[in-house]
Design an enzyme around this catalytic site. Structure first.
Site, short mmCIF file in Angstrom:
data_model
loop_
_atom_site.label_atom_id
_atom_site.label_comp_id
_atom_site.label_asym_id
_atom_site.label_seq_id
_atom_site.Cartn_x
_atom_site.Cartn_y
_atom_site.Cartn_z
N ARG A 96 26.97 28.91 10.56
CA ARG A 96 27.09 30.37 11.55
C ARG A 96 27.66 31.33 10.78
NH1 ARG A 96 27.76 29.78 18.23
NH2 ARG A 96 27.76 32.11 18.50
N ASN A 150 19.79 25.29 18.96
CA ASN A 150 19.14 26.99 18.77
C ASN A 150 18.20 26.89 17.03
OD1 ASN A 150 19.23 28.81 20.93
ND2 ASN A 150 21.36 28.87 20.74
N CYS A 172 17.00 26.34 27.49
CA CYS A 172 17.68 27.37 27.46
C CYS A 172 18.84 27.77 28.26
CB CYS A 172 17.67 28.41 27.34
SG CYS A 172 18.46 29.84 27.04
N HIS A 202 14.89 33.88 24.86
CA HIS A 202 16.09 34.81 24.88
C HIS A 202 15.36 36.20 24.88
CE1 HIS A 202 19.43 32.19 22.77
NE2 HIS A 202 19.39 32.16 24.39
N TYR A 257 19.98 38.85 26.33
CA TYR A 257 19.50 39.32 25.16
C TYR A 257 18.81 40.30 25.04
CZ TYR A 257 21.87 34.54 23.57
OH TYR A 257 22.30 34.18 22.78
C1 G6P Z 1 24.30 31.81 25.42
C2 G6P Z 1 22.83 31.15 24.53
C3 G6P Z 1 22.73 29.75 24.27
C4 G6P Z 1 23.74 29.86 22.52
C5 G6P Z 1 24.87 30.62 23.46
C6 G6P Z 1 26.25 30.97 22.57
O1 G6P Z 1 23.87 31.54 26.33
O2 G6P Z 1 21.47 30.51 25.63
O3 G6P Z 1 21.22 29.72 22.85
O4 G6P Z 1 23.99 28.88 22.10
O5 G6P Z 1 25.24 30.92 24.40
O6 G6P Z 1 27.27 30.29 22.61
P1 G6P Z 1 28.80 30.21 22.12
O7 G6P Z 1 29.43 29.95 22.35
O8 G6P Z 1 28.64 29.74 20.51
O9 G6P Z 1 28.58 31.91 20.96
#
Ligand code: G6P
Length: 439
Positions: A96, A150, A172, A202, A257
């Site tokens: 990531r 995801n 989600c 999203h 988003y």
């Molecule tokens: C959001 C989304 C998720 C995503 C996440 C990222 O709420 O709905 O799809 O994975 O936040 O969170 P993070 O803490 O990993 O940045």
């Protein structure tokens, strides 16, 4: 279905696992989970052992009859499962970091779900999910797959289109958070409101109706966006100040988003600023994870720590437990999930995965009919869905040209040479996880 339920969680070493365990404990009387198998890979072994020990402590403290198994052998775990949940991250957080760093270093939004990063996360994940589905066909053909890996919408669509597996639900936390936070903003109990969501993961919009049948959408838009410090409902998106005239004109509430599409310049500037000063969100998440795992190591900790709420995905796992409960008991709970479109949204192909409000029955999600969007929403939605379709196809075929089409189509990626350069760099960086492209 048998009385005692067997759940298999792939990516069981995730920091979100305690929330899942808490969700099952809370529902134990209705949903007697007797076996919980947490599966991970060799690279995740240490985390699996830490979080697995914590899961065992939680179950013991709750006094429920549930065996927690930890294993690196996915096939051993899948045998006769009733529900399989997937929360895996191919290449772990290091992948990531690359997904976000490489685009940002070219002046593009990385974003692990809807940007260049999301495209590459899909390329790495789709083949693994399709492999899991093949194992399920053989070892637990009656099981449901509840996916929160995801990009959740693309992963769900890949299972429907290429896995030939119908018993899949994509999940989600954004709609879940919206229901809680927005009811509060309206001064109502969420049980007295009906939220109808439609769109894709999203990228969805919703309306709200109260128990007297009154449409409260415009009122909520005013409360949420009619001021300068609109609050975000999710931890990983800080700012939620969209252009007022634009949101007001929608008469539907956008999801957080939308900031990426309606305010691309501002989001990019913020991400670049953060990138310069503190690194990417993925690097921040690595720190939060480290802190969480230090807590999980404490042999006296037998409940979900509050620090888990710093992760953007908070409430995901609890919603997964509720979906499982609703399918198992045919509870007919109203929830918003990714499922096969089948005409629910007439602007999108029938085979697509869409994120829509559904009744979760014993036979799975039954969507509330939506119909068609106005041009305000339709254009962007169709572009992003086509981009998703091409990304999934590229993940399966490994075709360079198809991937380049997806890249140039994505509104968050500048087309032309930049798209190609960023794509080539990401392909090279993730080579190890993309055998279809490097045959
Ligand atoms: C959001 C989304 C998720 C995503 C996440 C990222 O709420 O709905 O799809 O994975 O936040 O969170 P993070 O803490 O990993 O940045």
């Amino acid at each position: 279905m048998s009385e005692g339920i067997k759940i298999v969680t792939i990516g069981g070493g995730s920091s979100y696992t305690p929330e899942l365990v808490e969700g099952f404990i809370k529902r134990y009387d209705e949903l007697p989970v007797r076996e919980l198998w947490l599966v991970d890979i060799e690279a995740g072994k240490e985390k699996l052992e830490t979080v697995g020990a914590m899961a065992k402590r939680m179950v013991k403290a709750a006094g429920v009859d549930c065996e927690v198994h930890l294993t690196l052998d996915r096939r051993e775990a899948l045998k006769d499962a009733d529900f399989v949940t997937t929360q895996l991250r191919v290449g772990l957080l290091d992948a990531r970091i690359l997904d976000e760093r490489i685009p940002l270093s070219h002046g593009l939004i990385g974003q692990e779900t809807n940007g260049a990063g999301g495209i590459f996360k899909a390329l790495r994940t789709v083949p693994v999910i399709l492999d899991i589905v093949e194992d399920m066909k053989e070892l637990c053909p009656d099981a449901w797959l509840i996916n929160f890996t995801n990009p959740a919408g693309m992963v769900t669509e890949a299972v429907l289109r290429y896995g030939n597996w119908d018993k899949v639900v994509g999940l989600c936390n954004i709609p879940v958070n919206a229901v809680f936070e927005e009811a509060e903003l309206l001064g109502e109990n969420n049980r007295d409101l009906f939220f109808q969501f439609a769109g894709i993961n999203h990228l969805h919009w919703h309306t709200i109706t109260d128990k007297n049948g009154k449409d409260r959408t415009d009122e909520l838009i005013k409360v949420m966006y009619g001021q300068d410090d609109a609050k975000s409902i999710v931890a990983n998106i800080k700012d939620n100040n969209l252009i007022w005239e634009q949101v007001e004109n929608l008469h539907m509430v956008p999801c957080p988003y939308h900031n990426y599409y309606y305010y691309t310049d501002k989001m990019l500037a913020e991400e670049l600023e953060d990138f310069k000063n503190n690194g990417t969100r993925a690097e921040k998440v690595k720190e939060i994870e480290h802190e969480l795992f230090e807590l999980y190591k404490d042999p006296n900790l037998d409940y979900k720590p509050k620090q888990l709420a710093e992760r953007g995905g908070a409430r995901y796992s609890d919603a997964a437990c509720e979906i499982i409960n609703s399918i198992h008991n045919d509870k007919r709970t109203t929830m918003t999930v990714s499922t096969r479109n089948n005409g629910t949204i007439t602007d999108l192909p029938a085979e697509s995965a869409v994120e829509v409000t559904c009744t979760i029955t014993g036979k799975g999600p039954v969507p509330y009919n939506f119909g068609s969007f106005k041009p305000q929403e339709r254009g962007l939605l169709q572009v992003m869905k086509s981009m998703e379709e091409l990304t999934i196809e590229a993940a399966v075929t490994g075709d360079y040209g198809t991937l380049l089409q997806a890249f140039t189509m994505n509104p968050l990626i500048t087309s032309g040479d930049v798209a190609k350069e960023v794509m080539d760099e990401l392909l090279e960086a993730h080579k190890h996880y993309l055998p279809a492209f490097f045959k």
